[in-house]
Structures are given as structure tokens and as C-alpha cells.
Motif scaffolding. Structure first.
Motif, PDB file in Angstrom:
ATOM      1  N   PHE A  43       0.821  -1.326   0.057  1.00  0.00           N
ATOM      2  CA  PHE A  43      -0.180  -0.124   0.010  1.00  0.00           C
ATOM      3  C   PHE A  43       0.912   1.197   0.011  1.00  0.00           C
ATOM      4  O   PHE A  43       0.632   2.277  -0.719  1.00  0.00           O
ATOM      5  N   LEU A  46       2.316   1.884  -3.141  1.00  0.00           N
ATOM      6  CA  LEU A  46       1.287   2.291  -4.374  1.00  0.00           C
ATOM      7  C   LEU A  46       0.747   3.987  -4.036  1.00  0.00           C
ATOM      8  O   LEU A  46      -0.123   4.416  -4.720  1.00  0.00           O
ATOM      9  N   ALA A  48      -0.318   5.101  -1.164  1.00  0.00           N
ATOM     10  CA  ALA A  48      -1.733   5.156  -0.178  1.00  0.00           C
ATOM     11  C   ALA A  48      -1.223   4.853   1.383  1.00  0.00           C
ATOM     12  O   ALA A  48      -1.360   3.924   2.020  1.00  0.00           O
ATOM     13  N   ILE A 124      -1.898   9.859  -2.433  1.00  0.00           N
ATOM     14  CA  ILE A 124      -3.201  10.098  -2.101  1.00  0.00           C
ATOM     15  C   ILE A 124      -3.275  10.351  -0.520  1.00  0.00           C
ATOM     16  O   ILE A 124      -3.145   9.370   0.149  1.00  0.00           O
TER      17      ILE A 124
ATOM     18  N   VAL B  49      -7.602  -0.908  -3.470  1.00  0.00           N
ATOM     19  CA  VAL B  49      -6.544   0.343  -3.126  1.00  0.00           C
ATOM     20  C   VAL B  49      -5.726   0.394  -4.709  1.00  0.00           C
ATOM     21  O   VAL B  49      -5.355   1.471  -5.004  1.00  0.00           O
ATOM     22  N   VAL B  50      -5.593  -0.555  -5.355  1.00  0.00           N
ATOM     23  CA  VAL B  50      -4.615  -0.859  -6.465  1.00  0.00           C
ATOM     24  C   VAL B  50      -5.482   0.201  -7.551  1.00  0.00           C
ATOM     25  O   VAL B  50      -4.807   0.863  -8.284  1.00  0.00           O
ATOM     26  N   GLY B  52      -7.632   2.108  -6.949  1.00  0.00           N
ATOM     27  CA  GLY B  52      -7.618   3.804  -6.636  1.00  0.00           C
ATOM     28  C   GLY B  52      -6.608   4.449  -6.913  1.00  0.00           C
ATOM     29  O   GLY B  52      -6.487   5.532  -7.244  1.00  0.00           O
ATOM     30  N   SER B  53      -5.323   3.777  -6.780  1.00  0.00           N
ATOM     31  CA  SER B  53      -4.111   4.127  -6.827  1.00  0.00           C
ATOM     32  C   SER B  53      -3.816   4.619  -8.541  1.00  0.00           C
ATOM     33  O   SER B  53      -3.438   5.654  -8.807  1.00  0.00           O
ATOM     34  N   GLN B  56      -5.965   7.501  -9.309  1.00  0.00           N
ATOM     35  CA  GLN B  56      -5.917   8.727  -8.493  1.00  0.00           C
ATOM     36  C   GLN B  56      -7.147   9.257  -7.863  1.00  0.00           C
ATOM     37  O   GLN B  56      -7.367  10.650  -7.796  1.00  0.00           O
ATOM     38  N   GLN B  57      -7.862   8.357  -7.362  1.00  0.00           N
ATOM     39  CA  GLN B  57      -8.998   8.411  -6.732  1.00  0.00           C
ATOM     40  C   GLN B  57      -9.034   7.953  -5.142  1.00  0.00           C
ATOM     41  O   GLN B  57      -8.454   6.984  -5.142  1.00  0.00           O
TER      42      GLN B  57
END
Lengths: 173, 102
Positions: A43, A46, A48, A124, B49-50, B52-53, B56-57
Motif C-alpha cells: 500500500f 502504491l 496510499a 493520496i 486500493v490498487v 484507486g491508486s 488517482q481517486q
């Protein structure tokens, strides 16, 4: 930065396979915690960081502690000492330690680069997550709170020792 | 854009999910089955998560937070069920509870 992702991914797959194939629940739990750590690093790679922290705090912290409690409650106490000796055997903890050491090396590498952030990855931030979470998704937050309350009540109800059935079943066995 | 291609992240999520599914199907110890379900939930969250990454949200991370809340509730109820099973049948074998009353 890709190396961070791929090393963590390989460790995640290896430790997850070890979870499924162990015979002893405590050994499997060690590998499961390791798998969660490596997914947390994925994560982070990536971009996050917020869910990486949540993964460690809630999954590897809270949920795994529940598993440890239940396994310790279920284990009978008589054979405890022999098992304790067996757990101190290096064969038990060498595998998880080596894989965790690789993850630690990755973490130290990221921290040693100074900024604590990855270059080339658009992050993000927790702020963006929070703005969306408490904006369009506020209904989901309410539903999650109701789900957690239902889980709490359900666990309390199921966790009570029901009088009447338990001694009778015990006598038969 | 993220330096890692989205396909590789989704491949990792799929691998973890497959291992978790195999664990649920193969193991009969109910604690291992619960752990495998946790692995599957974690893999599903990883896929969110992948994605979304890659886009870019923040929505992917929010879905992961919801999955986390769901996993916490599920594991609380599931472990209470494990304790009940152990007290009633004195075993952790899921096949011991294969008959219904009524």
C-alpha cells in the motif's frame, strides 16, 4: 520504487502460502501477521500511506490480537511447558524473522532517503480520503457503525456460555 | 501515475485471493478457515486500493476502510462461533457441526 513493491509482493505471497500450509495455528498466525505487514508496504509503495497505517493498526494489531486470544483460550494448559520449549526452537521463528527482516530493510531504506515519501508515486493523502469519506460516503460511515454495533451484540450473545447445554454435552464426551 | 502497472497489483490481489480460497476449501480446522477468509478480504481490499491508486481517486481507499470495518465485525462474530463450537463439541473440526436440530 518498483523494487519496493515487488519484494513486498513476493513476501506477501510466500507468507500467505505458509499460513495455509502450517499445522500449528500459532505458526500460521505469525506468517499471517507478516503477510499483513507486507501488504501494508505494498500500500505504501502504491501511494496510499493512510490505509497502510490502518492495515497495521487494525488488521495486524486489533484483529490478530483477537485471534491470539482465542487460540490461547482454546489451547489446553497441561502441555503448555513442552509447547513453550518447542516454540523457542529456532525452526519455528526463523522463517518469519528472515522475511520480516527483509521488510524492515525496505522500511529503513525508505526512511533513510529522508523525506519519508516515495518519489515518482502520486500519493493520496489522508486529507483527501477524509474529505471524500465524510462527504459523499457519509451514509456508508453510518452503515458501518450499525454493522459494528450488530457485530458487537452478536459476539456478546454468541460468546456467552449457554447454561444447560454445556455440562450435558461435556458428560457425553 | 503510479510507477507500478495496475495489472501487477491486481495480479498480486488475485494470487492472494486464490491462496485464501484454497485455504477455506482445503483446511477443516475452523481457525484456519477464518484466517483464510481474512486473507481473502484483505486481497479484495488490496484490489480496491490498487485501482484507486491507478485512477488517482480516494474512493479505493474508502472502500478498503469499509472492508476493514466489515472484517472486524466478521472476525468478532466468527471467533465467538469458534468458542461456541469448541465448548459444545470439544473440537475445532468444522465437520463436527454438520447436523442441524429441528
Amino acid at each position: 520504487m518498483n523494487a519496493l513493491f515487488y519484494i513486498s509482493a513476493v513476501i506477501a505471497v510466500i507468507s500467505t502460502i505458509m499460513v495455509v500450509t502450517r499445522a500449528n495455528p500459532v505458526h500460521a498466525l505469525l506468517y499471517l501477521i507478516l503477510s499483513l505487514f507486507s501488504v501494508a508496504l505494498v500500500f505504501f509503495a502504491l501511494g496510499a500511506p493512510f490505509v497502510a497505517a490502518l492495515e497495521i493498526i487494525i488488521y495486524a494489531g486489533a484483529i490478530m490480537v483477537l485471534f491470539v486470544f482465542v487460540i490461547m483460550m482454546i489451547n489446553p494448559g497441561r502441555r503448555g511447558i513442552e509447547r513453550e520449549k518447542q516454540w523457542l526452537n529456532p525452526k519455528t521463528w526463523a522463517g518469519p524473522s528472515i522475511l520480516a527482516g527483509i521488510l524492515l530493510a525496505e522500511l529503513i531504506y525508505v526512511l533513510a532517503r529522508g523525506s519519508g515519501q516515495l518519489s515518482g508515486v502520486a500519493e493520496i493523502t489522508p486529507k483527501e480520503v477524509a474529505i471524500v469519506l465524510f462527504g459523499p460516503y457519509i451514509l456508508g460511515v453510518e452503515l458501518a457503525s450499525m454493522l459494528l454495533l450488530a457485530g458487537l451484540i452478536g459476539a456478546y450473545h454468541l460468546g456467552r456460555r449457554s447454561q444447560g447445554t454445556t455440562p450435558r454435552e461435556g458428560e457425553h464426551l | 501515475m503510479s510507477a507500478v502497472p495496475m495489472e501487477h497489483g491486481l495480479l498480486l490481489a488475485g494470487l492472494l485471493f486464490a491462496v485464501g480460497t484454497a485455504g477455506v476449501l482445503v483446511r477443516r480446522n475452523i481457525i484456519f478457515m477464518l484466517m483464510s477468509v481474512e486473507i481473502m478480504l484483505n486481497a479484495a481490499g488490496l484490489a480496491f486500493v490498487v485501482a484507486g491508486s491507478a485512477r488517482q481517486q480516494a474512493d479505493g481507499q474508502i472502500m478498503f476502510i469499509f472492508i476493514l470495518a466489515m472484517a472486524a465485525a466478521e472476525v468478532a462474530v466468527g471467533l465467538a462461533l469458534v468458542l461456541q463450537l469448541y465448548h459444545r463439541f470439544n473440537t475445532l473440526d468444522a465437520d463436527a457441526a454438520d447436523t442441524m436440530r429441528g
